[in-house]
Write a protein that holds these residues in place. Sequence first.
Motif, PDB file in Angstrom:
ATOM      1  N   LEU A  91       0.844  -1.196   0.000  1.00  0.00           N
ATOM      2  CA  LEU A  91       0.000   0.000   0.000  1.00  0.00           C
ATOM      3  C   LEU A  91       0.879   1.245   0.000  1.00  0.00           C
ATOM      4  O   LEU A  91       2.016   1.218   0.461  1.00  0.00           O
ATOM      5  CB  LEU A  91      -0.905   0.021   1.226  1.00  0.00           C
ATOM      6  CG  LEU A  91      -1.908  -1.129   1.332  1.00  0.00           C
ATOM      7  CD1 LEU A  91      -2.659  -1.040   2.660  1.00  0.00           C
ATOM      8  CD2 LEU A  91      -2.877  -1.126   0.171  1.00  0.00           C
ATOM      9  N   LEU A  92       0.320   2.329  -0.524  1.00  0.00           N
ATOM     10  CA  LEU A  92       1.017   3.617  -0.457  1.00  0.00           C
ATOM     11  C   LEU A  92       0.800   4.183   0.942  1.00  0.00           C
ATOM     12  O   LEU A  92      -0.339   4.442   1.349  1.00  0.00           O
ATOM     13  CB  LEU A  92       0.486   4.570  -1.527  1.00  0.00           C
ATOM     14  CG  LEU A  92       0.696   4.100  -2.969  1.00  0.00           C
ATOM     15  CD1 LEU A  92       0.038   5.060  -3.937  1.00  0.00           C
ATOM     16  CD2 LEU A  92       2.175   3.957  -3.281  1.00  0.00           C
ATOM     17  N   LEU A  93       1.878   4.358   1.672  1.00  0.00           N
ATOM     18  CA  LEU A  93       1.777   4.745   3.074  1.00  0.00           C
ATOM     19  C   LEU A  93       1.292   6.177   3.267  1.00  0.00           C
ATOM     20  O   LEU A  93       0.768   6.513   4.328  1.00  0.00           O
ATOM     21  CB  LEU A  93       3.127   4.547   3.770  1.00  0.00           C
ATOM     22  CG  LEU A  93       3.636   3.100   3.773  1.00  0.00           C
ATOM     23  CD1 LEU A  93       5.003   3.029   4.428  1.00  0.00           C
ATOM     24  CD2 LEU A  93       2.651   2.188   4.476  1.00  0.00           C
ATOM     25  N   ALA A  97      -6.463   3.971   3.491  1.00  0.00           N
ATOM     26  CA  ALA A  97      -6.923   2.709   2.908  1.00  0.00           C
ATOM     27  C   ALA A  97      -7.922   2.996   1.786  1.00  0.00           C
ATOM     28  O   ALA A  97      -7.856   2.396   0.703  1.00  0.00           O
ATOM     29  CB  ALA A  97      -7.554   1.823   3.977  1.00  0.00           C
ATOM     30  N   LEU A  98      -8.821   3.935   2.019  1.00  0.00           N
ATOM     31  CA  LEU A  98      -9.814   4.311   1.013  1.00  0.00           C
ATOM     32  C   LEU A  98      -9.137   4.855  -0.247  1.00  0.00           C
ATOM     33  O   LEU A  98      -9.481   4.474  -1.371  1.00  0.00           O
ATOM     34  CB  LEU A  98     -10.770   5.359   1.593  1.00  0.00           C
ATOM     35  CG  LEU A  98     -11.868   5.868   0.674  1.00  0.00           C
ATOM     36  CD1 LEU A  98     -12.803   4.737   0.261  1.00  0.00           C
ATOM     37  CD2 LEU A  98     -12.646   6.979   1.345  1.00  0.00           C
ATOM     38  N   GLU A  99      -8.151   5.723  -0.076  1.00  0.00           N
ATOM     39  CA  GLU A  99      -7.442   6.292  -1.230  1.00  0.00           C
ATOM     40  C   GLU A  99      -6.662   5.222  -1.989  1.00  0.00           C
ATOM     41  O   GLU A  99      -6.568   5.266  -3.211  1.00  0.00           O
ATOM     42  CB  GLU A  99      -6.508   7.410  -0.768  1.00  0.00           C
ATOM     43  CG  GLU A  99      -7.255   8.652  -0.295  1.00  0.00           C
ATOM     44  CD  GLU A  99      -6.367   9.641   0.438  1.00  0.00           C
ATOM     45  OE1 GLU A  99      -6.667  10.848   0.362  1.00  0.00           O
ATOM     46  OE2 GLU A  99      -5.376   9.222   1.088  1.00  0.00           O
ATOM     47  N   ASN A 100      -6.115   4.232  -1.286  1.00  0.00           N
ATOM     48  CA  ASN A 100      -5.433   3.120  -1.954  1.00  0.00           C
ATOM     49  C   ASN A 100      -6.412   2.326  -2.820  1.00  0.00           C
ATOM     50  O   ASN A 100      -6.088   1.943  -3.931  1.00  0.00           O
ATOM     51  CB  ASN A 100      -4.754   2.201  -0.930  1.00  0.00           C
ATOM     52  CG  ASN A 100      -3.356   2.630  -0.601  1.00  0.00           C
ATOM     53  OD1 ASN A 100      -2.418   2.302  -1.323  1.00  0.00           O
ATOM     54  ND2 ASN A 100      -3.190   3.364   0.494  1.00  0.00           N
ATOM     55  N   ILE A 101      -7.614   2.100  -2.325  1.00  0.00           N
ATOM     56  CA  ILE A 101      -8.631   1.377  -3.103  1.00  0.00           C
ATOM     57  C   ILE A 101      -9.036   2.194  -4.320  1.00  0.00           C
ATOM     58  O   ILE A 101      -9.115   1.669  -5.432  1.00  0.00           O
ATOM     59  CB  ILE A 101      -9.859   1.041  -2.228  1.00  0.00           C
ATOM     60  CG1 ILE A 101      -9.477   0.026  -1.153  1.00  0.00           C
ATOM     61  CG2 ILE A 101     -11.009   0.509  -3.096  1.00  0.00           C
ATOM     62  CD1 ILE A 101     -10.540  -0.198  -0.107  1.00  0.00           C
ATOM     63  N   GLU A 102      -9.276   3.477  -4.132  1.00  0.00           N
ATOM     64  CA  GLU A 102      -9.660   4.345  -5.250  1.00  0.00           C
ATOM     65  C   GLU A 102      -8.560   4.386  -6.312  1.00  0.00           C
ATOM     66  O   GLU A 102      -8.845   4.355  -7.518  1.00  0.00           O
ATOM     67  CB  GLU A 102      -9.982   5.756  -4.759  1.00  0.00           C
ATOM     68  CG  GLU A 102     -11.267   5.823  -3.959  1.00  0.00           C
ATOM     69  CD  GLU A 102     -11.535   7.214  -3.408  1.00  0.00           C
ATOM     70  OE1 GLU A 102     -12.648   7.712  -3.598  1.00  0.00           O
ATOM     71  OE2 GLU A 102     -10.623   7.795  -2.775  1.00  0.00           O
TER      72      GLU A 102
END
Length: 122
Positions: A91-93, A97-102
């Motif tokens: 994941l991008l730290l 979490a929501l922005e990683n999914i988007e």
Amino acid sequence: MAVLSLKDVGYTYEKTTKPVFRGLSADFEAGRVYCIVGKSGAGKTSLLSLLAGLDTCTEGTILYEGEDLSRLDRDDYRAKKIGVVFQGYNLLLNKSALENIELSMAISGVRRKDSRAYALAL
């Protein structure tokens, strides 16, 4: 019909002569759950890398929906056809979490008016 098929698949690391495995054949059908088990060093991660299109087999053929995986655009295959969950998450730290999914949805070409609501539901 199998979504993924292995036909006499073998894999040997570059610059080595001892195969990690040889002669693997299996069919994976949609809607079923499969487990790959074995001792440490048995080739589980190598096999998953082949199935994910991160590497190519040195023997045999892997078919996705009847097409040779080595002839497909493997970046497109990973982005739009399968899901890969890495042990290290990747994941991008600096993103939530929501922005990683988007971001994953955008990279995969998923275009939705309700993308944020869809990501929240996921």
